[in-house]
Structure formats: C-alpha cells, structure tokens
Write an enzyme that holds these catalytic residues in place. Structure first.
Site, PDB file in Angstrom:
ATOM      1  N   THR A   1       0.729  -1.470   0.133  1.00  0.00           N
ATOM      2  CA  THR A   1       0.060  -0.008   0.013  1.00  0.00           C
ATOM      3  C   THR A   1       0.896   1.258   0.136  1.00  0.00           C
ATOM      4  OG1 THR A   1      -1.711  -1.118   1.359  1.00  0.00           O
ATOM      5  CG2 THR A   1      -1.823   1.108   1.112  1.00  0.00           C
TER       6      THR A   1
ATOM      7  N   MET B   1       0.988  -2.682   4.499  1.00  0.00           N
ATOM      8  CA  MET B   1       0.382  -3.192   5.748  1.00  0.00           C
ATOM      9  C   MET B   1       0.897  -4.833   5.924  1.00  0.00           C
ATOM     10  SD  MET B   1      -3.582  -3.645   7.056  1.00  0.00           S
ATOM     11  CE  MET B   1      -3.807  -5.328   5.965  1.00  0.00           C
TER      12      MET B   1
END
Length: 360
Positions: free
Chosen positions: A183, A301
């Site tokens: 991300t 993440m």
C-alpha cells in the site's frame, strides 16, 4: 474491542455489490454500512453517514469513478479502494486513480473454486484494512490508527526451500537490488526508480498488485525513468539499467546461472497472504545473491518481506527500510525492523542514494 471499519460499496452491478458485501461482512472487523449504484447515490448517502473506507468502481453511469474519486479527495478525503474489472482500458484508468489518491486496487470478485474465492476474500479484506490504516497526509488519515492484526498464513517454504546452512556461494561480483512494497508502493517506487541513473544495478521488485495491472504500471514507470522498467517474464536476465516488476498473481524469484542473475516466474499458494510475495523474492535473493544483494522494504501493511529480509541480512546483504514518516502504511518496514532485519531506516527520498552508495 475497537469499532468495526465501516465500508461503503459503490458499483453499478448489483451482483458485485452483493458479492463484496458478503465478503466484507464475513470479517468480524468490517461492517458494510451501505451500498450505492453510482456516485450520485453515494454522495447523497454520505451527507448523513460518512464511511471509513469506500470501494469504488471505475466505469459507472452518470459519473465515472475517477471523477468521483477526485471530488472526494478535494472535498472530503476518505481512503478509497478501486474495484476494477480486468481490462487493458481499466488498467490505465486505475493507475490514474492511484495518482488521484486511491489507496489500493482489487479486482471484482468472480465465481470460481473454493480456493479461488478464499484467496479473493483474503485480498479484498486485507485491502480494506490497509486502506483504513493509510496515512492520507502523504495520502494523512484522520481515522483512529490502532493497528489491525492480520496473521500471516503460509511462509516462503511453500514456494522456495529455506537457506541451506553452510552452502558455498558461487563467487560473483555482480550486484543486485531487490525491493518489496505494498500500500502506497506505486508512488514510492516511482520516486525510488526515477532517482536511479542509467547505469544502475539490476533491480527486481515485488509490488502487491492484481494481475493485468502490473504491465501498465511498469510501462508508466518506463516512460518516466532513465532506466528501463518492464513487467518480468520467466527467465528475464537481471541487467544493469533495468528494473523488473513481478507479474500480478505470480511469485517472482531471483535465480543465478554462473555469475549471471535471472528471474523465475512461479505459481504457488499465497505466501504471507500475498502472491506475489516479497518474502519469496527476498528469500531467493538471500539464497542466490547473499552479500551481493541490497534489499529495500517499503510502505505496506502486514509483515510480508520481514522474514525474507532477515534471511537476506543474515546472508550478508545490506538492507534498508522506509521510515515511518514517509510511509503511507508503516507495517512491512516496521515488522522487518522489529526482527532486526534492517541495517538502516531512511525517508523515501534517501533510499535510492543510499542504495547507490552501498553498491560502490
């Protein structure tokens, strides 16, 4: 127990809205608080109830998703996940959406085998949790930042055996750089690769991204960088002045024949909840490059890449992590640091110069 992540689904297909609702509601930390058939309906609902995360289709009647995304980011920034079908046109539109502030890309859920559906569920749920944690200042979220725990599943043993203890490395002076991101990685990789000179060492990259989108992503980077950037193909050589990006939905391994490096594309299960997996790439670099490798772990993440970077570190590679203040999500880099796998943690704009300095 913290409150659930509240998600709005915006898609003109009733079947897709239902499938996404079923997938997201199956996770105890997520609640679908509403659906909308187009951006006008979504905007009306958001006047009285603002979600934590939005999943957004690209092609819709009355207003397309890209236009709606730009309005959201201008008026009321909310983490947005693009939910796209697998078409060449949508690949380019989706990358424009990432430029406009979208956090993640997921592909529309399709009917298939139980294994296929479960993998799709894992990716969609993880994308929502990653978007919720995202920092919208580089993209700063005003939402609570309590970490959401996601347990990894299979490790890299499922694709490549662990390091052979005491195994002698064939001597070579060729150097290679391996990079992992998730991300926020599309922008981080652009900054990193645009800083590389024409004679940069060969670079091999895993960016968590669905299949069919990585080719368009590589082509975009190729147009903006001095070095050549391409989607990796099986047996591609790792060359100076070139970066190879893993295909979506396929693992990417670094291999060596004599003193020359090349890459291998490989099917296999999700590793650390991902395919391609950074752990798989990093383990292969530890095994076949050892101290001749430099590893870089970026924003994202979860923990994918942390154990692989520890193996690289233990094999003598120089390892770098992106620091918290420049990460969209400080997860992967943080987990690698916790394991003692990171030699140095730096802001995004300092990573490429430090890689080049280390290779001298």
């Amino acid at each position: 127990m913290s409150r659930k992540i509240r998600v709005m689904i915006v898609d003109d297909s009733a079947l897709v809205r239902q499938a996404l609702s079923d997938i997201l509601d199956s996770d105890p930390e997520i609640q679908v608080m509403g659906t909308a058939s187009d951006p006008f309906v979504a905007a009306k609902k958001m006047e009285s109830d603002v979600p934590d995360v939005i999943t957004l289709d690209i092609e819709m009647p009355r207003m397309d998703g890209l236009t709606f995304l730009r309005k959201i980011m201008t008026q009321h920034p909310i983490p947005v996940i693009i939910c796209s079908s697998l078409t060449e046109k949508n690949s380019e539109l989706t990358l424009q959406a990432m430029d406009a502030g979208a956090m993640e890309i997921i592909t529309k859920p399709r009917l298939g085998t139980k294994k296929f559906f479960e993998e799709s569920r894992v990716r969609i749920v993880d994308a929502v949790k990653a978007a919720y944690q995202a920092d919208l200042s580089t993209k700063r979220s005003k939402l609570p930042q309590k970490p959401r725990q996601i347990e990894p599943r299979l490790n890299a043993d499922a694709v490549i055996p662990g390091p052979a203890r005491g195994r002698e490395m064939f001597q070579t002076t060729d150097r290679v750089v391996v990079v992992g991101a998730s991300t926020g990685g599309t922008e981080a990789l652009r900054v990193f690769l645009e800083s590389m000179p024409a004679d940069a060492p060969g670079i091999v990259i895993v960016q968590h991204m669905p299949e069919h989108f990585t080719r368009a992503f590589a082509q975009r980077l190729d147009a903006s960088c001095v070095i050549n950037v391409k989607e990796a193909a099986d047996n591609d050589p790792v060359l100076r002045g070139r970066a190879l990006i893993a295909q979506g939905n396929r693992h990417l391994l670094l291999k060596r024949s004599g003193a020359r490096y090349y890459v291998q594309i490989k099917d296999g299960p999700l590793v650390s909840r991902h395919r391609p997996s950074v752990d798989v790439l990093f383990r292969s670099a530890a095994r076949y490059a050892g101290k001749n490798a430099v590893g870089v772990i970026m924003t994202g993440m979860g923990s994918d890449g942390a154990s692989g970077m520890k193996e690289m570190h233990d094999a003598g590679a120089f390892t770098l992590g992106q620091n918290e203040s420049s990460c969209v999500v400080y997860g992967m880099s943080q987990e690698a640091r916790k394991l003692g796998a990171v030699d140095e943690e730096l802001p995004l704009d300092k990573l490429a110069p430090q890689v080049l300095k280390a290779l001298k």
